[in-house]
Design a protein around this motif. Structure first.
Motif, mmCIF file in Angstrom:
data_model
loop_
_atom_site.group_PDB
_atom_site.id
_atom_site.type_symbol
_atom_site.label_atom_id
_atom_site.label_comp_id
_atom_site.label_asym_id
_atom_site.label_seq_id
_atom_site.Cartn_x
_atom_site.Cartn_y
_atom_site.Cartn_z
ATOM 1 N N PHE A 89 17.678 20.350 40.650
ATOM 2 C CA PHE A 89 16.233 20.572 40.605
ATOM 3 C C PHE A 89 15.744 20.850 39.198
ATOM 4 O O PHE A 89 14.621 20.480 38.848
ATOM 5 N N LYS A 90 16.552 21.473 38.360
ATOM 6 C CA LYS A 90 16.157 21.661 36.968
ATOM 7 C C LYS A 90 15.974 20.314 36.283
ATOM 8 O O LYS A 90 15.031 20.109 35.514
ATOM 9 N N ARG A 91 16.856 19.374 36.599
ATOM 10 C CA ARG A 91 16.743 18.037 36.011
ATOM 11 C C ARG A 91 15.553 17.272 36.568
ATOM 12 O O ARG A 91 15.084 16.318 35.941
ATOM 13 N N LEU A 92 15.083 17.677 37.741
ATOM 14 C CA LEU A 92 13.889 17.058 38.328
ATOM 15 C C LEU A 92 12.612 17.750 37.875
ATOM 16 O O LEU A 92 11.529 17.406 38.338
ATOM 17 N N GLY A 93 12.735 18.730 36.973
ATOM 18 C CA GLY A 93 11.546 19.400 36.440
ATOM 19 C C GLY A 93 11.102 20.606 37.233
ATOM 20 O O GLY A 93 9.961 21.052 37.102
ATOM 21 N N ILE A 94 11.995 21.147 38.047
ATOM 22 C CA ILE A 94 11.675 22.324 38.875
ATOM 23 C C ILE A 94 12.616 23.442 38.436
ATOM 24 O O ILE A 94 13.820 23.416 38.703
ATOM 25 N N ASP A 95 12.067 24.437 37.748
ATOM 26 C CA ASP A 95 12.897 25.412 37.046
ATOM 27 C C ASP A 95 13.485 26.497 37.937
ATOM 28 O O ASP A 95 14.547 27.038 37.639
ATOM 29 N N ARG A 96 12.797 26.838 39.018
ATOM 30 C CA ARG A 96 13.194 28.021 39.786
ATOM 31 C C ARG A 96 13.583 27.641 41.208
ATOM 32 O O ARG A 96 12.868 26.889 41.876
ATOM 33 N N VAL A 97 14.722 28.153 41.661
ATOM 34 C CA VAL A 97 15.131 27.973 43.049
ATOM 35 C C VAL A 97 15.106 29.337 43.734
ATOM 36 O O VAL A 97 15.571 30.329 43.190
ATOM 37 N N GLN A 98 14.539 29.359 44.907
ATOM 38 C CA GLN A 98 14.257 30.609 45.615
ATOM 39 C C GLN A 98 14.953 30.582 46.979
ATOM 40 O O GLN A 98 14.640 29.735 47.814
ATOM 41 N N PRO A 99 15.924 31.462 47.232
ATOM 42 C CA PRO A 99 16.656 31.417 48.493
ATOM 43 C C PRO A 99 15.864 32.010 49.646
ATOM 44 O O PRO A 99 15.147 32.995 49.490
ATOM 45 N N VAL A 100 16.016 31.404 50.803
ATOM 46 C CA VAL A 100 15.461 31.953 52.047
ATOM 47 C C VAL A 100 16.600 31.956 53.055
ATOM 48 O O VAL A 100 17.052 30.905 53.497
ATOM 49 N N ALA A 101 17.104 33.145 53.402
ATOM 50 C CA ALA A 101 18.260 33.257 54.291
ATOM 51 C C ALA A 101 17.838 33.243 55.754
ATOM 52 O O ALA A 101 16.858 33.879 56.137
ATOM 53 N N THR A 102 18.592 32.499 56.565
ATOM 54 C CA THR A 102 18.330 32.447 57.998
ATOM 55 C C THR A 102 19.635 32.109 58.716
ATOM 56 O O THR A 102 20.639 31.827 58.071
ATOM 57 N N ASP A 103 19.638 32.159 60.039
ATOM 58 C CA ASP A 103 20.808 31.734 60.793
ATOM 59 C C ASP A 103 20.953 30.221 60.701
ATOM 60 O O ASP A 103 19.964 29.491 60.592
ATOM 61 N N PHE A 104 22.186 29.737 60.813
ATOM 62 C CA PHE A 104 22.441 28.304 60.670
ATOM 63 C C PHE A 104 21.613 27.484 61.652
ATOM 64 O O PHE A 104 21.037 26.457 61.291
#
Length: 300
Positions: A89-104
């Motif tokens: 995503f950094k290479r796609l121009g999106i600097d920040r990744v934000q986790p959202v935890a949930t059950d599988f």
């Protein structure tokens, strides 16, 4: 995905899961709320890649499964899929990744209800899932393995063995292994569904079940510190006479083809350069688990 009404939750694993969820939520902070409140009014609609570039943030759905995507004891999110996502995503121009935890089992519903933008959990690419989401090409291929007591006293090396020996069988919520056991003739109502591989290890060690089924990587990683349990040799599940070789990838909403295609282009470059394996081997993957399979092939 096959589901069952019969569930047993391991207390210790549940506390780990709850801690992971809390840590993941804390990592989001107030910025996640601000993004939800103001971001959509300023960004383009209909073009997911352009929208995320404007927001400069992508929300990743993870399921707390080591080593695919999880929150560690320090509150940092990591795993093969999130670490790969950070690079792509950094290479796609999106600097920040934000986790959202949930059950599988909540990953695909959460994706389609826009709780997050991408599933980053090493999810197996299956035909029934392909009807609900778009998958990237897989970053790895994987066989199955069982967690059993040391010495494998019941001699369980396949789903047929589990059926023939009437073993008490467990696997994870939403796992592909549910379908493999049912295809071999195991009654779905008798499958014990646990939260994750840690719960599976605990259940085997305590004697509550005879076997817990998961990916070969999951099994061999979780038993490393166990003195009571071991992982069986990796094997291919057999369905309708055909061996199943699974591949795991990222999942995108079906409307976000532009984003999926851009992601795929980067993954292909990383496969060709060897960079993909350099990232994944830190999490226990072997070179034999790298793959040239495509999502199109696996969706068939």
């Amino acid at each position: 995905m096959a589901r069952t009404a019969r569930r047993r939750d391991d207390r210790e694993s549940g506390s780990i899961r709850r801690r992971s969820l809390l840590l993941g939520t804390a990592a989001l902070g107030a910025s996640g709320l601000a993004l939800g409140a103001t971001g959509c009014a300023r960004v383009p609609s209909g073009d997911a890649l352009a929208r995320l570039r404007t927001q400069r943030t992508v929300r990743l759905g993870i399921a707390g499964e080591v080593p695919y995507g999880y929150v560690d004891d320090q509150g940092a999110f990591t795993g093969e899929a999130p670490e790969l996502a950070k690079v792509v995503f950094k290479r796609l121009g999106i600097d920040r990744v934000q986790p959202v935890a949930t059950d599988f089992g909540s990953l695909i519903p959460g994706l389609n209800s826009q709780q997050f933008d991408v599933v980053s959990a090493g999810m197996y690419i299956k035909k029934e899932r392909c009807e609900q989401v778009l998958f990237s090409d897989p970053e790895y291929q994987m066989l199955d393995s069982f967690i059993v007591l040391k010495g494998n006293p019941k001699g369980l090396r396949s789903y047929d063995d589990v059926v023939r020996k009437k073993a008490r069988f467990a696997t994870g919520a939403g796992y592909a292994e549910i379908g493999y056991a049912v295809a071999a003739g195991y009654p779905e109502k008798d499958i014990v569904i646990l939260q994750d591989q840690v719960a599976g290890l605990n259940a085997v060690e305590s004697g509550r079940v005879d076997v817990f089924a998961g990916t070969a990587l999951t099994a061999r990683e979780v038993v490393k510190k166990s003195t009571k349990a071991e992982a069986t040799e990796a094997f291919a599940a057999v369905v309708d006479g055909e061996e199943q070789i699974d591949g795991g990838g990222f999942a995108f909403r079906r409307t976000d083809r532009d984003l999926r295609d851009a992601f795929n282009a980067e993954i292909l470059k990383m496969k060709e350069s060897g960079e993909l394996f350099r990232i994944l081997r830190r999490f226990g993957f072997t070179e034999s688990e790298m793959t040239s399979l495509t999502a199109e092939e696996l969706c068939r």
